[in-house]
Scaffold this motif. Structure first.
Motif, PDB file in Angstrom:
ATOM      1  N   GLN A   1       4.095   8.976   7.417  1.00 16.44           N
ATOM      2  CA  GLN A   1       4.711   8.817   8.691  1.00 16.44           C
ATOM      3  C   GLN A   1       6.190   9.402   8.652  1.00 16.44           C
ATOM      4  OE1 GLN A   1       4.498   4.874  10.559  1.00 16.44           O
ATOM      5  NE2 GLN A   1       6.159   5.437  12.109  1.00 16.44           N
ATOM      6  N   HIS A   2       7.052   9.162   7.687  1.00 16.42           N
ATOM      7  CA  HIS A   2       8.341   9.457   7.654  1.00 16.42           C
ATOM      8  C   HIS A   2       8.308  11.167   7.387  1.00 16.42           C
ATOM      9  CE1 HIS A   2       7.214   9.597   3.186  1.00 16.42           C
ATOM     10  NE2 HIS A   2       8.070  10.652   3.137  1.00 16.42           N
ATOM     11  N   VAL A   3       7.206  11.785   7.013  1.00 13.37           N
ATOM     12  CA  VAL A   3       7.420  13.060   6.969  1.00 13.37           C
ATOM     13  C   VAL A   3       7.295  13.804   8.317  1.00 13.37           C
ATOM     14  CG1 VAL A   3       6.200  15.133   6.178  1.00 13.37           C
ATOM     15  CG2 VAL A   3       6.126  13.119   4.839  1.00 13.37           C
ATOM     16  N   TYR A   4       6.394  13.320   9.278  1.00  7.01           N
ATOM     17  CA  TYR A   4       6.157  13.897  10.479  1.00  7.01           C
ATOM     18  C   TYR A   4       7.379  13.546  11.471  1.00  7.01           C
ATOM     19  CZ  TYR A   4       2.981  10.188  12.204  1.00  7.01           C
ATOM     20  OH  TYR A   4       2.436   8.900  12.563  1.00  7.01           O
ATOM     21  N   SER A   5       7.931  12.263  11.085  1.00  2.67           N
ATOM     22  CA  SER A   5       8.897  11.695  12.004  1.00  2.67           C
ATOM     23  C   SER A   5      10.080  12.591  11.781  1.00  2.67           C
ATOM     24  CB  SER A   5       9.005  10.470  12.072  1.00  2.67           C
ATOM     25  OG  SER A   5       9.459   9.902  10.921  1.00  2.67           O
TER      26      SER A   5
ATOM     27  N   LYS B   1       0.810  -1.223  -0.066  1.00  3.12           N
ATOM     28  CA  LYS B   1       0.057  -0.067   0.125  1.00  3.12           C
ATOM     29  C   LYS B   1       1.000   1.226  -0.060  1.00  3.12           C
ATOM     30  CE  LYS B   1      -2.476  -1.011   3.720  1.00  3.12           C
ATOM     31  NZ  LYS B   1      -1.660  -2.240   4.261  1.00  3.12           N
ATOM     32  N   THR B   2       1.764   1.371   0.855  1.00  2.00           N
ATOM     33  CA  THR B   2       2.739   2.398   1.072  1.00  2.00           C
ATOM     34  C   THR B   2       3.542   2.676  -0.245  1.00  2.00           C
ATOM     35  OG1 THR B   2       2.715   2.524   3.499  1.00  2.00           O
ATOM     36  CG2 THR B   2       4.409   3.508   2.424  1.00  2.00           C
TER      37      THR B   2
ATOM     38  N   PHE C   1      -5.816   7.895   0.546  1.00  2.00           N
ATOM     39  CA  PHE C   1      -5.346   7.414   1.636  1.00  2.00           C
ATOM     40  C   PHE C   1      -5.603   6.069   2.040  1.00  2.00           C
ATOM     41  CE2 PHE C   1      -9.946   7.648   1.935  1.00  2.00           C
ATOM     42  CZ  PHE C   1     -10.374   6.869   2.919  1.00  2.00           C
ATOM     43  N   THR C   2      -4.632   5.797   3.153  1.00  2.00           N
ATOM     44  CA  THR C   2      -4.543   4.398   3.788  1.00  2.00           C
ATOM     45  C   THR C   2      -4.805   4.654   5.289  1.00  2.00           C
ATOM     46  OG1 THR C   2      -2.064   4.445   4.524  1.00  2.00           O
ATOM     47  CG2 THR C   2      -2.627   3.527   2.047  1.00  2.00           C
TER      48      THR C   2
ATOM     49  N   ASP D   1      -0.918   8.815   4.412  1.00  2.00           N
ATOM     50  CA  ASP D   1      -0.679   7.613   4.897  1.00  2.00           C
ATOM     51  C   ASP D   1      -0.842   7.227   6.237  1.00  2.00           C
ATOM     52  OD1 ASP D   1       0.300   5.012   4.767  1.00  2.00           O
ATOM     53  OD2 ASP D   1       2.433   5.597   4.320  1.00  2.00           O
ATOM     54  N   GLU D   2      -1.694   6.895   6.639  1.00  2.00           N
ATOM     55  CA  GLU D   2      -2.280   6.470   7.835  1.00  2.00           C
ATOM     56  C   GLU D   2      -2.312   7.756   8.861  1.00  2.00           C
ATOM     57  OE1 GLU D   2      -3.136   3.772   9.301  1.00  2.00           O
ATOM     58  OE2 GLU D   2      -2.447   2.416   7.929  1.00  2.00           O
ATOM     59  N   PRO D   3      -3.100   8.810   8.463  1.00  2.00           N
ATOM     60  CA  PRO D   3      -3.471  10.047   9.149  1.00  2.00           C
ATOM     61  C   PRO D   3      -3.921   9.906  10.646  1.00  2.00           C
ATOM     62  CG  PRO D   3      -5.090   9.651   7.495  1.00  2.00           C
ATOM     63  CD  PRO D   3      -4.196   8.397   7.175  1.00  2.00           C
TER      64      PRO D   3
END
Length: 591
Positions: free
Chosen positions: A352-356, A321-322, A453-454, A426-428
């Protein structure tokens, strides 16, 4: 029902934050409790207190001598090179046939059971941990966000496991669908106080809203009566002939008290970018293959997503999916074929990789100022920050000290300050609490752009998705039905697998399963007596519930304060009687 664990007058603080304030809760055997509360309220802290890994500042924790706690471990307890079966036998000290039987409940068989556990995805490793929990035969399970990062199939398997698990559970989760399917009671932690509600999450949320509206109506009636009494007192207290009446009214006024209603906790007020609706395809994939140089994840992808669609990407973990999302936004180049975006598409990505990986030295305000489109005023930036609960001094906090939930909200705020007419999410919902997810859902429903979205949150998916794209076994396709139809098909597959497994278990040696004891005549009589009492209670509960609704409507439409107070008194009496009947019904069901 026997008490397994009891917290009495618990107090717990971190710095100046009071997490538990004279908190009380009792956990009974065989009762499954969904545990909810805002991010940072102290849910995980309470779990650590119950596990005994963290001390209370004051208060008492009382445990049953028969208590056997099972806790879903977040770290990996596996040894290098061992298989799932090796781990289960080592961890539980149970024979291979029993470990295999329990593992089968989570579809762990063949290479998944006997191959190296390090080759399994995170979701499959979670299944192994759940199987090991069951083998330890706990009578209280503590689960902290068990559905995070689990795919739909594993979530449903976990639901089936919990529904058939005839012991107590305390489950922390922001996933309303999961809690609704697994828990009969709801525990809320808010402002340091614990409140237990004898019903599932949806009933609790409805009750909480009804209770607030009810208290507001009572307060309006009381305030109207207070004004009436004050007018009488002011008019008559100086008059000798009516002074005694004024004095009596003063005493009546003193007895009239409004109900204290706590101010609402801040809720994110999410607003999506305003965009012009568009027609035609937003993105088209033609003969696309996605993956990595040494591994093709899916091939021959022919896909079209229209402007204005809210397309949910579904599939088991590890299916791609990602990878598909990354290929769509060109952060991962397709191995073959072409991905074409429509003219004028502006794409905002939340992953996830954006906000981490946000810049740690920037403040909240600095980050949003950098992300905002040119010409955005400071006031507009502060309003966007405030809508995501960054207010006052919080806007000056550095990203390095923000929690996972705060970083997720900040990243979302940055995207929503833009002019994007396509959102890739992605997994919001990960790291967001129930109220923030609900706000995001409502905002995206009103958004006139395209959303791809996922998510692992079924309530979010079902509320939002207008189309479903499935990634499975190396193929990507538009699923024919809606998300409800997809849910049904996955459930059906799992049910068929369980029926097949149960049919096989009937042919297993009789020594593997204990035979049920035959009931005596007195047992049958007692069971019939309980069934009769349950039947009477169900009729009584239905009658009282109808009466409660009737009185609630009457109270809402009664303008006279005195009459409203009478109706309120009768409604309170009916509510108490209904609660007593429901508690007795729960007790009889357990018996």
């Amino acid at each position: 029902m026997s008490v397994l664990l009891q917290l009495i007058k618990g107090e717990k603080s971190y710095g100046d934050q009071l997490l538990l304030d004279d908190a009380d809760v009792t956990l009974y055997e065989n009762v499954k409790v969904g545990f909810v509360g805002r991010n940072g309220a102290g849910k995980s802290t309470l779990l650590r207190v119950l596990l005994g890994t963290e001390e209370l500042d004051s208060g008492e924790l009382v445990q049953s001598p028969n208590l056997n706690v099972g806790y879903l471990r977040q770290h990996d307890p596996f040894l290098p090179g061992e298989s799932a079966l090796d781990f289960l036998m080592r961890d539980s000290n149970q024979p291979d046939w029993k470990c295999g039987a329990v593992a089968g409940q989570f579809e762990l068989k063949g290479a998944y059971l006997e191959g190296p556990i390090s080759a399994l995805s995170g979701g499959w490793q979670t299944r192994v941990k759940l199987a090991s929990l069951l083998l330890h035969e706990p009578n209280l399970l503590l689960l902290d966000e068990p559905t995070n990062f689990l795919d739909l199939r594993t979530q449903i398997l976990l639901e089936h496991f919990l529904r058939n698990f005839n012991q107590a559970c305390l489950i922390v989760s922001h996933d309303r669908s999961f809690l609704e399917q697994t828990c009969t009671h709801t525990l809320e932690l808010s402002r340091g106080k614990l409140t237990m509600y004898p019903g599932p999450i949806e009933d609790f949320l409805e009750y909480r809203e009804e209770r607030r509206e009810h208290d507001e109506r009572i307060n309006a009636a009381v305030e109207a009566k207070q004004k009436q009494l004050k007018r009488f007192i002011d008019k008559n207290r100086a008059n000798a002939s009516t002074a005694s009446q004024a004095k009596s009214k003063s005493k009546q006024l003193e007895r009239l008290q409004t109900i204290e209603i706590e101010a609402d906790e801040a809720i994110a007020n999410i607003r999506c970018p305003r965009v012009e609706p568009r027609q035609g395809p937003a993105v088209r994939c033609e003969h696309v293959a996605i993956g990595y140089p040494d591994h093709i994840v899916a091939s021959d992808i022919n896909l079209e997503i229209e402007h204005g669609e809210r397309a949910a990407i579904v599939g088991d973990n590890g299916q791609g999916k990602t990878t598909l999302l990354r290929s769509l936004v060109d952060s991962l180049e397709p191995i073959k074929g072409t991905v074409k975006w429509g003219f004028g598409c502006e794409i905002g990505v939340y992953a996830q990789h954006v906000y981490s990986t946000l810049p740690p030295d920037q403040t909240v305000l600095d980050y949003l100022d950098y992300q905002a489109k040119p010409g955005t005023t400071t006031q507009e930036i502060l309003a966007a920050a405030g809508s995501m609960l960054f207010r006052g001094g919080h806007t000056k906090k550095k990203i390095s000290v923000l929690s996972g939930g705060e970083r997720a909200r900040l990243c979302m705020a940055g995207i929503l300050l833009g002019t994007y007419n396509v959102l890739i999410l992605d997994e919001p919902g990960n790291h967001l609490d129930v109220e923030t997810i609900e706000s995001l859902t409502e905002a995206l429903k009103k958004y006139e752009g395209t959303v791809i979205f996922t998510s692992h949150d079924r309530h979010f998916m079902q509320s939002l998705a207008t189309s479903v794209i499935e990634v499975r076994d190396g193929h990507v396709r538009n699923y024919g039905g809606d998300y409800g139809a997809y849910l049904y098909s996955v459930n059906k597959e799992i049910d068929e697998g369980e029926r097949e497994r149960n049919a096989k278990s009937k042919t297993a040696p009789q020594t593997l399963t204990a035979q049920p004891e035959k009931k005596s005549q007195s047992d049958w009589k007692e069971e019939r007596r309980l069934q009769k009492e349950i039947s009477k209670l169900e009729k009584s509960i239905a009658r009282l519930d109808d009466k409660k609704k009737e009185l609630s409507e009457k109270l809402a439409n009664t303008p006279d304060p005195e009459e409203a107070m009478k109706v309120h008194t009768e409604l309170t009496s009916v509510q108490e009687e209904l609660t007593e009947a429901e508690d007795r019904w729960c007790e009889l069901q357990e018996m």
